[in-house]
Structure formats: structure tokens, C-alpha cells
Scaffold this motif. Sequence first.
Motif, PDB file in Angstrom:
ATOM      1  N   LEU A 118       0.830  -1.203   0.000  1.00 56.64           N
ATOM      2  CA  LEU A 118       0.000   0.000   0.000  1.00 56.64           C
ATOM      3  C   LEU A 118       0.866   1.255   0.000  1.00 56.64           C
ATOM      4  CD1 LEU A 118      -2.730  -0.990   2.622  1.00 56.64           C
ATOM      5  CD2 LEU A 118      -2.929  -1.030   0.125  1.00 56.64           C
ATOM      6  N   GLU A 119       0.387   2.272  -0.706  1.00 56.73           N
ATOM      7  CA  GLU A 119       1.081   3.560  -0.727  1.00 56.73           C
ATOM      8  C   GLU A 119       0.980   4.212   0.651  1.00 56.73           C
ATOM      9  OE1 GLU A 119       0.565   8.049  -2.618  1.00 56.73           O
ATOM     10  OE2 GLU A 119      -0.776   6.424  -3.245  1.00 56.73           O
ATOM     11  N   SER A 120       2.109   4.563   1.218  1.00 56.32           N
ATOM     12  CA  SER A 120       2.116   5.192   2.534  1.00 56.32           C
ATOM     13  C   SER A 120       1.854   6.688   2.403  1.00 56.32           C
ATOM     14  CB  SER A 120       3.464   4.955   3.217  1.00 56.32           C
ATOM     15  OG  SER A 120       3.451   5.468   4.527  1.00 56.32           O
ATOM     16  N   ILE A 121       0.898   7.180   3.194  1.00 57.58           N
ATOM     17  CA  ILE A 121       0.532   8.596   3.203  1.00 57.58           C
ATOM     18  C   ILE A 121       1.216   9.267   4.390  1.00 57.58           C
ATOM     19  CG2 ILE A 121      -1.396  10.225   3.403  1.00 57.58           C
ATOM     20  CD1 ILE A 121      -1.448   8.637   0.820  1.00 57.58           C
ATOM     21  N   GLN A 122       1.698  10.492   4.193  1.00 57.27           N
ATOM     22  CA  GLN A 122       2.342  11.212   5.288  1.00 57.27           C
ATOM     23  C   GLN A 122       1.385  11.387   6.466  1.00 57.27           C
ATOM     24  OE1 GLN A 122       5.333  14.299   5.112  1.00 57.27           O
ATOM     25  NE2 GLN A 122       4.666  14.748   3.010  1.00 57.27           N
ATOM     26  N   VAL A 123       1.906  11.170   7.668  1.00 50.59           N
ATOM     27  CA  VAL A 123       1.130  11.326   8.898  1.00 50.59           C
ATOM     28  C   VAL A 123       1.855  12.300   9.819  1.00 50.59           C
ATOM     29  CG1 VAL A 123       0.324  10.160  11.001  1.00 50.59           C
ATOM     30  CG2 VAL A 123       0.083   9.037   8.778  1.00 50.59           C
ATOM     31  N   GLY A 124       1.095  13.184  10.451  1.00 51.77           N
ATOM     32  CA  GLY A 124       1.638  14.091  11.456  1.00 51.77           C
ATOM     33  C   GLY A 124       0.712  14.124  12.659  1.00 51.77           C
ATOM     34  N   ARG A 125       1.238  14.543  13.800  1.00 52.21           N
ATOM     35  CA  ARG A 125       0.441  14.585  15.029  1.00 52.21           C
ATOM     36  C   ARG A 125       0.590  15.945  15.696  1.00 52.21           C
ATOM     37  NH1 ARG A 125       2.819   9.206  17.755  1.00 52.21           N
ATOM     38  NH2 ARG A 125       1.418   9.733  19.487  1.00 52.21           N
ATOM     39  N   TRP A 126      -0.545  16.458  16.167  1.00 60.33           N
ATOM     40  CA  TRP A 126      -0.549  17.739  16.887  1.00 60.33           C
ATOM     41  C   TRP A 126      -1.683  17.723  17.900  1.00 60.33           C
ATOM     42  CZ3 TRP A 126      -4.174  21.694  17.508  1.00 60.33           C
ATOM     43  CH2 TRP A 126      -3.689  22.869  18.116  1.00 60.33           C
ATOM     44  N   GLY A 127      -1.340  17.910  19.164  1.00 60.19           N
ATOM     45  CA  GLY A 127      -2.355  18.039  20.199  1.00 60.19           C
ATOM     46  C   GLY A 127      -3.247  16.830  20.364  1.00 60.19           C
ATOM     47  N   GLY A 128      -2.767  15.643  19.987  1.00 67.72           N
ATOM     48  CA  GLY A 128      -3.591  14.444  20.056  1.00 67.72           C
ATOM     49  C   GLY A 128      -4.367  14.169  18.784  1.00 67.72           C
ATOM     50  N   PHE A 129      -4.343  15.106  17.839  1.00 69.09           N
ATOM     51  CA  PHE A 129      -5.017  14.908  16.557  1.00 69.09           C
ATOM     52  C   PHE A 129      -4.037  14.315  15.546  1.00 69.09           C
ATOM     53  CE2 PHE A 129      -7.518  18.234  18.589  1.00 69.09           C
ATOM     54  CZ  PHE A 129      -8.809  17.790  18.361  1.00 69.09           C
ATOM     55  N   ILE A 130      -4.575  13.527  14.634  1.00 70.58           N
ATOM     56  CA  ILE A 130      -3.777  12.916  13.579  1.00 70.58           C
ATOM     57  C   ILE A 130      -4.098  13.615  12.267  1.00 70.58           C
ATOM     58  CG2 ILE A 130      -3.254  10.796  12.326  1.00 70.58           C
ATOM     59  CD1 ILE A 130      -4.131   9.268  14.829  1.00 70.58           C
ATOM     60  N   PHE A 131      -3.069  14.129  11.631  1.00 69.90           N
ATOM     61  CA  PHE A 131      -3.191  14.799  10.345  1.00 69.90           C
ATOM     62  C   PHE A 131      -2.573  13.912   9.267  1.00 69.90           C
ATOM     63  CE2 PHE A 131      -3.690  18.145  13.330  1.00 69.90           C
ATOM     64  CZ  PHE A 131      -4.268  19.241  12.701  1.00 69.90           C
ATOM     65  N   ILE A 132      -3.108  14.027   8.059  1.00 68.00           N
ATOM     66  CA  ILE A 132      -2.502  13.338   6.925  1.00 68.00           C
ATOM     67  C   ILE A 132      -2.262  14.336   5.800  1.00 68.00           C
ATOM     68  CG2 ILE A 132      -3.660  11.168   7.517  1.00 68.00           C
ATOM     69  CD1 ILE A 132      -5.386  11.632   4.932  1.00 68.00           C
ATOM     70  N   ASN A 133      -1.310  13.993   4.933  1.00 66.55           N
ATOM     71  CA  ASN A 133      -1.087  14.758   3.707  1.00 66.55           C
ATOM     72  C   ASN A 133      -0.746  13.766   2.602  1.00 66.55           C
ATOM     73  OD1 ASN A 133      -0.261  16.420   1.591  1.00 66.55           O
ATOM     74  ND2 ASN A 133       0.606  17.956   2.971  1.00 66.55           N
ATOM     75  N   PRO A 134      -1.632  13.603   1.609  1.00 65.81           N
ATOM     76  CA  PRO A 134      -1.375  12.631   0.546  1.00 65.81           C
ATOM     77  C   PRO A 134      -0.220  13.008  -0.381  1.00 65.81           C
ATOM     78  CG  PRO A 134      -3.725  13.128   0.726  1.00 65.81           C
ATOM     79  CD  PRO A 134      -2.998  14.156   1.533  1.00 65.81           C
ATOM     80  N   ASP A 135       0.287  14.236  -0.274  1.00 63.66           N
ATOM     81  CA  ASP A 135       1.380  14.678  -1.141  1.00 63.66           C
ATOM     82  C   ASP A 135       2.711  14.210  -0.557  1.00 63.66           C
ATOM     83  OD1 ASP A 135       3.228  15.927  -2.718  1.00 63.66           O
ATOM     84  OD2 ASP A 135       2.519  17.971  -2.342  1.00 63.66           O
ATOM     85  N   PRO A 136       3.410  13.289  -1.226  1.00 63.81           N
ATOM     86  CA  PRO A 136       4.675  12.784  -0.669  1.00 63.81           C
ATOM     87  C   PRO A 136       5.774  13.835  -0.632  1.00 63.81           C
ATOM     88  CG  PRO A 136       4.349  11.972  -2.909  1.00 63.81           C
ATOM     89  CD  PRO A 136       3.077  12.655  -2.514  1.00 63.81           C
ATOM     90  N   ASP A 137       5.610  14.912  -1.386  1.00 59.73           N
ATOM     91  CA  ASP A 137       6.643  15.945  -1.447  1.00 59.73           C
ATOM     92  C   ASP A 137       6.364  17.120  -0.518  1.00 59.73           C
ATOM     93  OD1 ASP A 137       8.039  14.532  -3.475  1.00 59.73           O
ATOM     94  OD2 ASP A 137       6.649  15.335  -4.978  1.00 59.73           O
ATOM     95  N   ALA A 138       5.286  17.045   0.242  1.00 65.15           N
ATOM     96  CA  ALA A 138       4.928  18.158   1.128  1.00 65.15           C
ATOM     97  C   ALA A 138       5.897  18.251   2.297  1.00 65.15           C
ATOM     98  CB  ALA A 138       3.504  17.976   1.643  1.00 65.15           C
ATOM     99  N   GLY A 139       6.065  19.463   2.817  1.00 62.35           N
ATOM    100  CA  GLY A 139       6.862  19.652   4.018  1.00 62.35           C
ATOM    101  C   GLY A 139       6.171  19.044   5.223  1.00 62.35           C
TER     102      GLY A 139
END
Length: 510
Positions: A161-182
Motif C-alpha cells: 500500500l502507498e504510505s501517506i504522510q502522517v503528522g500529530r498535533w495536540g492528540g489529533f492525527i493529520f494526513i497529507n497525501p502529497d509525498p513531497d509536502a513539508g
Amino acid sequence: MVETLTGTDRSAGISYNEILDADSHPVRPILRVDSPIAPGPTVVDASIYYSREQHELEKEKLWKRVWQMACHEDDIPNVGDAFVYDISSLSYIVVRSSEDEFRAFPNACLHRGRSLLHENEKKLHLLRCPFHGWAWSLEGELKEVPCHWDFPTVSVETHSLESIQVGRWGGFIFINPDPDAGSLEEFLGDLADNFTLLPFERRYKAVHVAKRLPCNWKVAQEAFSEAYHTVATHPTLLGTLGDANSKYDVFGNYSRAISAHNVGSPHITSERYDNPYMEQTPFTKQRHELTGDVYERMEEGLVKVTRTDDRTGYFDDWGRYLDGDQFHADIHLCNWVGGRLAEGMEDEPGNVYTGTFAERRAKAGAERRESLRSLLGDDVDQISDAELLDPIYYSVFPNISPWGSFNPIFYRFRPDGDNPEQCIHECMFMMPVPNGEDRPAPAKCHFLDLEDDYIEAPELGALAKVFNQDTLNLPFVQKGLKSLKQVIFANYGETKPRHFHHQLAAQLAK
């Protein structure tokens, strides 16, 4: 008379920084930071709120390329728990792959496209497609292909499966489907500095209500992003909210608004502010602070309006004339007084503050400190009135609005599937975890459809009535936009939607 031209570049009355000067407790410097948006005007094409072309452009260049909040860590507390996050016609899976690790993937089988999950799941060992049984590990590695001999080109290297960028802030989970995003940290900048008194890590999701609305997601989000609409949409707030003297600031990918509570709108006369209507009750009897007319609930759907000259009229909860010698009424106040009420609202007593604005704020602040003491201890004695009382609301591009200090409100706005003229409005209450106690389980989402009333979610309390006023406008905005060429935003009072459109235009131009 509604205040119009003042001969200056601001509304009459006291400024927010002057209100802070009169606070009964020390004020954190961050509330005084001034970072106004550059002068406008900001004008946008009306078609961006309904056109299929705009919807598809946002899908490709916004939702596939931007950091966006998908869920909360508490939504998937155990290894193998998975959350389905849908945005527009796109779908993603967020899974807790180990105790402190989260992964995200497109929600599609690499065989023939079937969604791997159609609802949230608990304690999975594999992500298995229900169609033909292909399966992947929680880390996205291809594990099983029935009759694998029949797919000679399929391997772990080609079909994990294609891995999507994951980030965490304040207990929330964010994603960014752009592999080149900061990184998410770069995207949010210093946002966390605004939440040091009660970081989101110390909060849990006590309420989660989602409602389908008959308008574009941007129409809904903008309606909840500024105080300028208070004078017409929320007449019940004019005696207690400094709407037109709100403070607005922009910082990178987020913006901030602060509206003073227990101050009074500059639109109302000082005589009315100094002489509040003592007979009012929260939901059944209110004075219109602009006209002086009194609106009284007779029964559900029936409102009596008494003018200052004693003429009376009867109206339904849409402000439509029924009887009497007063022929016009405010639709929003009729909705507030005559609309549906939750159990107990009809008998709720009034609580009217008197005195100078500083005295009113000090009294209300003291009451708020006592209400929070059992949760937060004596630390509340160090908190300013401003942080206890004032709506301090942020907008983080593109579609979330966490409220600051001790206000638990957290909004999210999303397109409703592939329909550019419907959206989902979510409201969460992020409450503090009581000192010394374990985190409570997160609230399940209470979903309301198009025809449902916010009052059907009693967990929202009085906010349900406010939302009904807000959303009463929205289908008519969506309709009216199709007869309009462009939309214009106020230089300062609509800073937040202006900032959003600047960010949106920049994102879509990439």
C-alpha cells in the motif's frame, strides 16, 4: 440604528486592547500581539462555491496536497484500530500500527479498487479486502494474495500500500497525501504557542456532533469564522458581545479572532447597554437590542412581538406574520424564541449582569473560575478574565477551527462526498481531563441529516440554538450565489475568510 460610517477605520467604542487593560487579572502577552492582514479588498468569483470545475480543482490540488486533520488518537486507541477518513470523493485509512505509531493509506484495494474498509474497525491484524481477500499488514506490506500464482507481476515491492504522510498535533492525527509536502510542524508553525494554558494533549473529546448542510463547505466555514454577522444573525448576543470591535490577526497558515464578552456591541446604544432587560430569559423572552422590541414565546412556533409603542404582532418561528398590528419581525430572534427547545430550556432562568463592562467581566470571570476549579485546581486563579470569557477562535487552513484558552469548541468543515453544494459541519467539545484522572473514552459521533434540527443533539446545549441561527442563512446564501458574479469581504471584520481565500488561491495555483 446600526452603526455604519464612523469617519475612522474602526467601529466606535472601546478597543479590545483597552478591554485587556481593564482585566481583573494579568493578561498573557500573546493576546496583545497585533498581526493584521494587509488591506483589501478581497473579491472572489461566486462560482467557486458551486461549480463542478472548482470542486474537482480542490480535490486535486487541495485535498490531495494539504495537511488536514483526519481523526484523534483516542478514536483508535488500540493497535489494529483503524479509522476511515473521507474527504470529497477521496477515502483514506488511518491505522494505529503499534502503541505509538500511526500509518495512513488510500482506502482502496490494489487489485480492483474495492474500499478496504467501509467503516471504522477495531483490533485488526491485517487490512483485508472483502472482495477477493487480498491482505496487507498494518504497515501496508502486501501479505496475502489468493491464487498468487495467477498474478506473476504482483509482489511486495510492486503492490504494497502507498504510505501517506502522517503528522500529530495536540492528540489529533493529520494526513497529507502529497509525498513531497513539508512536515506538519512546518505547516502549523507556532500554532501551539496559543494553547499553552490548556494544551489539546490534556483534553478529550467529550462531544462530537456532525450535521449535513445544504451548502458548499466554504460557505459554511466562512459563516462560522467572523463576528461581523452577529448584528443581523445573532441579535441575542448584541448586549453581551463586542462583535464589531473584535480583534483579528493572521499568522502563516492560521488566523485568529477574539471577541470581547460582557462588553456589548458598538451597534447598540449606551442607554440599552446600561439598562439591560431584566425580564429576559435565555430562550423564551428577549429584547431586540437594536429596536427595543420584546420577543416572547407563546408556544413552539408562535412568538409575540411587543414594540416600544405597545403595538403587538404574532409570528411563526420563521418571522412570518400571523396576526396583530405589528407586521414585521426579526427572523433570527423569532427562530431563537419560537423554535424548538431541548428539555429544560424553557424553564431556564435569566442571568443578567449589570455595572460597567469591567465589573461585569470580573463577576463573570470569577464565576467561570469556580466552575473550572474542580477540573483544573487553583491554577485557575492565575487566569485572566479574557481567557475565561472571550471567544478566541482560530482557523487553521484549510478547514478546522480550534477555539482557544478554556473554550472547548473545535470545528471542522468538509465537502459532503462529491456534491459541491452540500457539506458536513462537525462540532467537537475538547474538554480538560480532570486532574489525576484517566482519559475518558471519546464521544461517538452524533450525526444529524439535512432535515434534522441541531436541538436534536442536546449535548450541544445552548450552542444548538446559535447553530440554528447560523445555518438558517446558508441555503439562501447557496441559492443567491448563483445570481451573483462575485463576493467581496470586509477589509478587517472579515479578516479570516480573506486569509482563507488568499491561502486557497495560493494552494490551487501550485
